[in-house]
Every structure is written in C-alpha cells, then in structure tokens.
Design a protein around this motif. Structure first.
Motif, PDB file in Angstrom:
ATOM      1  N   THR A  56      -0.376   7.618 103.062  1.00 59.15           N
ATOM      2  CA  THR A  56      -1.162   6.959 104.095  1.00 59.15           C
ATOM      3  C   THR A  56      -0.279   6.609 105.293  1.00 59.15           C
ATOM      4  OG1 THR A  56      -2.668   5.997 102.464  1.00 59.15           O
ATOM      5  CG2 THR A  56      -2.580   4.942 104.634  1.00 59.15           C
ATOM      6  N   GLY A  57      -0.679   7.060 106.474  1.00 54.95           N
ATOM      7  CA  GLY A  57       0.046   6.722 107.697  1.00 54.95           C
ATOM      8  C   GLY A  57       1.412   7.364 107.833  1.00 54.95           C
ATOM      9  N   ALA A  58       1.751   8.302 106.955  1.00 53.71           N
ATOM     10  CA  ALA A  58       3.076   8.940 107.007  1.00 53.71           C
ATOM     11  C   ALA A  58       3.159   9.936 108.156  1.00 53.71           C
ATOM     12  CB  ALA A  58       3.380   9.637 105.688  1.00 53.71           C
ATOM     13  N   LEU A  74       4.155  13.404 108.960  1.00 55.88           N
ATOM     14  CA  LEU A  74       4.409  14.660 108.261  1.00 55.88           C
ATOM     15  C   LEU A  74       4.569  15.816 109.240  1.00 55.88           C
ATOM     16  CD1 LEU A  74       1.691  14.139 105.493  1.00 55.88           C
ATOM     17  CD2 LEU A  74       4.116  13.570 105.352  1.00 55.88           C
ATOM     18  N   THR A  75       4.991  15.498 110.447  1.00 55.40           N
ATOM     19  CA  THR A  75       5.158  16.525 111.474  1.00 55.40           C
ATOM     20  C   THR A  75       6.082  17.640 110.986  1.00 55.40           C
ATOM     21  OG1 THR A  75       4.872  14.861 113.218  1.00 55.40           O
ATOM     22  CG2 THR A  75       5.880  16.954 113.851  1.00 55.40           C
ATOM     23  N   ASN A  76       5.573  18.875 111.037  1.00 59.26           N
ATOM     24  CA  ASN A  76       6.343  20.067 110.659  1.00 59.26           C
ATOM     25  C   ASN A  76       6.808  20.069 109.204  1.00 59.26           C
ATOM     26  OD1 ASN A  76       6.144  21.151 113.286  1.00 59.26           O
ATOM     27  ND2 ASN A  76       7.919  19.962 113.962  1.00 59.26           N
ATOM     28  N   ALA A  77       6.226  19.223 108.368  1.00 57.32           N
ATOM     29  CA  ALA A  77       6.574  19.251 106.941  1.00 57.32           C
ATOM     30  C   ALA A  77       6.010  20.513 106.297  1.00 57.32           C
ATOM     31  CB  ALA A  77       6.041  18.012 106.240  1.00 57.32           C
ATOM     32  N   ASN A  78       6.705  21.013 105.288  1.00 56.49           N
ATOM     33  CA  ASN A  78       6.307  22.250 104.621  1.00 56.49           C
ATOM     34  C   ASN A  78       5.770  21.932 103.225  1.00 56.49           C
ATOM     35  OD1 ASN A  78       5.974  24.782 103.592  1.00 56.49           O
ATOM     36  ND2 ASN A  78       8.074  25.469 103.913  1.00 56.49           N
ATOM     37  N   LEU A 110      -1.556  19.394  95.416  1.00 57.37           N
ATOM     38  CA  LEU A 110      -1.947  18.229  96.203  1.00 57.37           C
ATOM     39  C   LEU A 110      -3.157  17.489  95.644  1.00 57.37           C
ATOM     40  CD1 LEU A 110      -1.519  19.831  99.749  1.00 57.37           C
ATOM     41  CD2 LEU A 110       0.121  18.409  98.505  1.00 57.37           C
ATOM     42  N   HIS A 111      -3.570  17.799  94.429  1.00 54.12           N
ATOM     43  CA  HIS A 111      -4.737  17.145  93.853  1.00 54.12           C
ATOM     44  C   HIS A 111      -4.547  15.628  93.811  1.00 54.12           C
ATOM     45  CE1 HIS A 111      -8.370  16.798  91.491  1.00 54.12           C
ATOM     46  NE2 HIS A 111      -7.710  16.070  90.596  1.00 54.12           N
ATOM     47  N   ASP A 112      -5.496  14.889  94.411  1.00 53.89           N
ATOM     48  CA  ASP A 112      -5.498  13.422  94.468  1.00 53.89           C
ATOM     49  C   ASP A 112      -4.441  12.840  95.396  1.00 53.89           C
ATOM     50  OD1 ASP A 112      -7.659  13.088  92.804  1.00 53.89           O
ATOM     51  OD2 ASP A 112      -6.464  12.853  90.984  1.00 53.89           O
ATOM     52  N   ALA A 113      -3.697  13.684  96.131  1.00 57.02           N
ATOM     53  CA  ALA A 113      -2.774  13.146  97.133  1.00 57.02           C
ATOM     54  C   ALA A 113      -3.570  12.511  98.268  1.00 57.02           C
ATOM     55  CB  ALA A 113      -1.878  14.256  97.675  1.00 57.02           C
ATOM     56  N   ILE A 114      -3.027  11.459  98.851  1.00 60.47           N
ATOM     57  CA  ILE A 114      -3.715  10.697  99.890  1.00 60.47           C
ATOM     58  C   ILE A 114      -3.012  10.918 101.222  1.00 60.47           C
ATOM     59  CG2 ILE A 114      -4.411   8.385 100.642  1.00 60.47           C
ATOM     60  CD1 ILE A 114      -4.350   7.578  97.646  1.00 60.47           C
ATOM     61  N   PHE A 115      -3.776  11.405 102.220  1.00 64.34           N
ATOM     62  CA  PHE A 115      -3.235  11.715 103.540  1.00 64.34           C
ATOM     63  C   PHE A 115      -3.882  10.860 104.635  1.00 64.34           C
ATOM     64  CE2 PHE A 115      -2.230  15.521 101.154  1.00 64.34           C
ATOM     65  CZ  PHE A 115      -1.023  15.953 101.686  1.00 64.34           C
ATOM     66  N   ALA A 116      -4.561   9.785 104.277  1.00 65.22           N
ATOM     67  CA  ALA A 116      -5.310   9.002 105.251  1.00 65.22           C
ATOM     68  C   ALA A 116      -4.413   8.535 106.399  1.00 65.22           C
ATOM     69  CB  ALA A 116      -5.944   7.793 104.579  1.00 65.22           C
ATOM     70  N   GLY A 117      -4.788   8.867 107.631  1.00 65.05           N
ATOM     71  CA  GLY A 117      -4.045   8.409 108.797  1.00 65.05           C
ATOM     72  C   GLY A 117      -2.701   9.069 108.984  1.00 65.05           C
ATOM     73  N   ALA A 118      -2.382  10.091 108.205  1.00 68.05           N
ATOM     74  CA  ALA A 118      -1.083  10.753 108.317  1.00 68.05           C
ATOM     75  C   ALA A 118      -1.036  11.644 109.555  1.00 68.05           C
ATOM     76  CB  ALA A 118      -0.795  11.580 107.068  1.00 68.05           C
ATOM     77  N   ILE A 119       0.154  11.799 110.120  1.00 68.56           N
ATOM     78  CA  ILE A 119       0.374  12.720 111.240  1.00 68.56           C
ATOM     79  C   ILE A 119       0.700  14.081 110.646  1.00 68.56           C
ATOM     80  CG2 ILE A 119       1.774  13.213 113.274  1.00 68.56           C
ATOM     81  CD1 ILE A 119       2.368  10.183 113.420  1.00 68.56           C
ATOM     82  N   LEU A 120      -0.150  15.079 110.944  1.00 69.67           N
ATOM     83  CA  LEU A 120      -0.035  16.387 110.295  1.00 69.67           C
ATOM     84  C   LEU A 120       0.284  17.501 111.276  1.00 69.67           C
ATOM     85  CD1 LEU A 120      -3.104  15.932 107.963  1.00 69.67           C
ATOM     86  CD2 LEU A 120      -0.732  16.085 107.199  1.00 69.67           C
TER      87      LEU A 120
END
Length: 253
Positions: free
Chosen positions: A208-210, A212-216, A222-232
C-alpha cells in the motif's frame, strides 16, 4: 479470536526485540578482536547477550562467533562477515551493516529499524524482523524467506515489517514475500522477478502506497498482494501470475 491471537503474537515479538539491556558496551573493539582471533567453529567467540552498543566493529569476521541475543544498536559493522550465523533475538536498531555479508543467516525476532543495510548480501536468509525505515538499497535479497517457519503455526502468522524502508535497486529475485509488510516502501528499480507474494494464512505482501517505479515483477506470484495507492509507473509484470484487479492493465507493461 484470530485477531486477538495475532495481537498477542506481535506483543510477544515486540517484547523480545526490546528486551535487551540499556547499559554501556561491555567490551571494546580490541577485546572483540581478541575473542574472534582465538575462536573456531567448535569454540565460537562467546558474544551471546553481550552489550556491544555503539562500537566500531567494521570489517571483522564474525563467522566463528555466537551473537545470539547480543545488543548491537548503533554499532558499525559495515563490510563485516556474518555469513551463516544465527542472529535471532539480537537488537540492531540503527546498526550500520552497509556492504556486510549476511548470506544464509537466521534473523528472527529482531529490531532492524532504521538500520543501514545498503549493498548488503542477505541472500538465502530467513528474516522475520521489524525493519521499518531501514535502508536496503541495492542489497542482495534474493531467495530471502520473509516469514517464520510454518511448522510453528503461531509464529507463522508473524510478518516481516518493512514499512517505509528503502529497497531501491534491491535484488529480490525469488524472494518469499507473502507475509511482508511493505507499506510506503521505496522499491524503485527493484528486481522482484519470480518473487512469491502469496500467503495462504493472511493477505499477501502489502505494498500500500509503495513506490514501485520501474520495478520488475516478471513471473512474480501476486495472488492476494495489495497494491492500493502504489506508484506503478514503468513497473513490469510480464508473465506475472494472479495480477490483482487493482493493477490496471496499462500499468502491466
């Protein structure tokens, strides 16, 4: 009941990591060096539960030392060799471990809050620690198990906490992150290829809120991983499995 059980587990965890003494260091660097010089695998240097706070212990080889439960807060262990050690229940808040060799170590019930682990090698280690605000930039975290041994079901509910940690450029290839708390962490240019973020016991890795710019995330689970508000922006998800609905297809480039 489940929530109360988890709360009790975390209370015990925080009591463990904060249970060490607050007195001044018991040994000098010279005394530590003398103990290490006489030690071997059969007769390790006895540093168990020793207060080693604020010492300069950089560039030392601790592979023949027993550091279980030692207090290493604010100490400088930059470029030291701790490969294969059991560092359970040590206290390492604000420790300096830049460039240190921590490969294949056990780090359980440990405070590494605001520690400097930049460029450190932690590959193959099992880590259940509070690492909020730590610097793990460019660290080798490949094949790290960020969870307790699931044979112990109570401890298996515990999560490694990396809230606000800097993992920019870190290598997390094949890491087990299913119970990692990564809220507001920085993972710019991090390599998470084939990382496993699934947890059968609770929600998966929480990003959440991480950043993740240019992350690979290629081939990551990714099952059940949480990306809420993350920078993608620029993040890659080629071949990633169970891509969450919160990750828009446009971000999966």
């Amino acid at each position: 009941m489940h929530g109360l059980r988890k709360a009790n587990i975390w209370l015990a965890f925080y009591l463990i990591v904060g249970a060490n003494s607050i007195q001044a260091a018991e040994l000098t660097r010279t005394q530590v060096e003398q103990l290490l010089a006489k030690a071997d695998k059969q007769h390790p240097a006895d540093l168990r539960r020793k207060d080693l706070t604020d010492l300069d212990l950089s560039n030392l080889d601790f592979r023949n030392a027993d550091l279980w439960g030692a207090d290493l807060r604010r100490s400088n262990l930059n470029n030291s060799n701790l490969q294969g050690l059991t560092l359970d229940v040590t206290v390492m808040t604000r420790i300096k471990l830049s460039g240190a060799n921590l490969a294949n170590t056990s780090i359980f019930g440990v405070s590494l809050m605001h520690a400097d682990l930049s460029n450190a090698d932690m590959s193959g280690s099992r880590v259940v620690a509070i690492m909020d605000g730590a610097n793990l930039s460019n660290a080798n975290l490949s094949n790290v198990q960020w969870a307790a041994d699931m044979k112990n079901q109570s401890m298996g509910l515990m999560r490694a906490s990396l809230k606000g940690a800097n993992l920019s450029g870190a290598n997390l290839h094949n890491a087990q992150l299913g119970r990692a708390m990564l809220k507001h962490a920085k993972l710019v240019n991090a390599n998470l290829q084939n990382a496993d973020m699934y947890s059968a016991e609770m929600d998966g890795a929480d990003m959440t809120g991480a950043d993740l710019t240019n992350a690979n995330f290629s081939e990551a689970k990714l099952h059940d991983a949480i990306f809420a508000g993350a920078i993608l922006q620029g993040a890659r998800f080629d071949g990633a499995k169970n891509l969450p609905d919160s990750v828009k297809p446009a971000s999966a480039q």
